[in-house]
Design an enzyme around this catalytic site. Structure first.
Site, PDB file in Angstrom:
ATOM      1  CG  ASP A  37      44.538  54.004  46.040  1.00 27.70           C
ATOM      2  OD1 ASP A  37      44.126  54.936  45.307  1.00 27.70           O
ATOM      3  OD2 ASP A  37      45.014  52.953  45.585  1.00 27.70           O
ATOM      4  CD  GLN A 101      54.258  47.932  38.834  1.00 29.66           C
ATOM      5  OE1 GLN A 101      54.728  46.997  38.203  1.00 29.66           O
ATOM      6  NE2 GLN A 101      54.974  48.661  39.669  1.00 29.66           N
ATOM      7  CG  HIS A 107      52.403  50.446  44.670  1.00 30.72           C
ATOM      8  ND1 HIS A 107      52.963  50.461  43.406  1.00 30.72           N
ATOM      9  CD2 HIS A 107      51.072  50.293  44.485  1.00 30.72           C
ATOM     10  CE1 HIS A 107      51.997  50.324  42.498  1.00 30.72           C
ATOM     11  NE2 HIS A 107      50.836  50.213  43.135  1.00 30.72           N
ATOM     12  CG  HIS A 109      47.271  48.022  46.182  1.00 33.49           C
ATOM     13  ND1 HIS A 109      46.582  49.119  45.719  1.00 33.49           N
ATOM     14  CD2 HIS A 109      48.202  47.738  45.236  1.00 33.49           C
ATOM     15  CE1 HIS A 109      47.074  49.475  44.547  1.00 33.49           C
ATOM     16  NE2 HIS A 109      48.066  48.649  44.233  1.00 33.49           N
TER      17      HIS A 109
END
Length: 145
Positions: A37, A101, A107, A109
């Protein structure tokens, strides 16, 4: 965005998958991409996305895609644990605007946690240095089983 909307093929993760935007990859196969990220909430913050699905959230994802993404998350979390030795970690998957989101491509994390290091807010962390992310990605990749 609400939970019910059309998939935007120009979202940042779709653009990463097409190679239009660079990413710091940890690993990938034909189904999943794991990458750092660029706005990490904690050192070693990893994102995992499906390379085959246009699901925007958990409600839309195909069962086989979710199974692959879940196994990829487990495998990558083990590598994060071995590489960075956190005291814990969070697995987060956010759905819809109200759920936090910010990118509407499903996705997951992986956020390593240490008791003496506060976590930055989602969407509020500063952009990380690419070389720092590359070093972390290399360490995590080396710890994959």
């Amino acid at each position: 965005m609400t939970l019910k909307a059309a998939y935007d093929p120009d979202n940042i993760f779709a653009r990463i998958l097409r190679g239009e935007i660079p990413s710091v990859k940890i690993w990938e196969d034909e189904h999943v991409l794991a990458f750092m990220d660029v706005f990490p909430q904690s050192e070693g913050h990893v994102l995992l996305i499906s390379k085959t699905s246009t699901a925007r959230n958990l409600l839309e994802v195909e069962a086989d895609t979710l199974a692959r993404l879940t196994e990829a998350t487990r495998r990558t979390a083990r590598a994060v644990d071995r590489a960075l030795n956190p005291e814990g970690f969070q697995i987060m998957q956010l759905n819809g605007d109200a759920g936090g989101q910010t990118v509407f491509h499903l996705h997951v994390h992986i956020i390593p946690r240490w008791a003496d290091r506060p976590m930055k807010g989602h969407g509020h962390a500063p952009m990380a240095d690419t070389e720092t992310l590359r070093g972390l990605a290399d360490r995590i990749a080396a710890a994959l089983d």
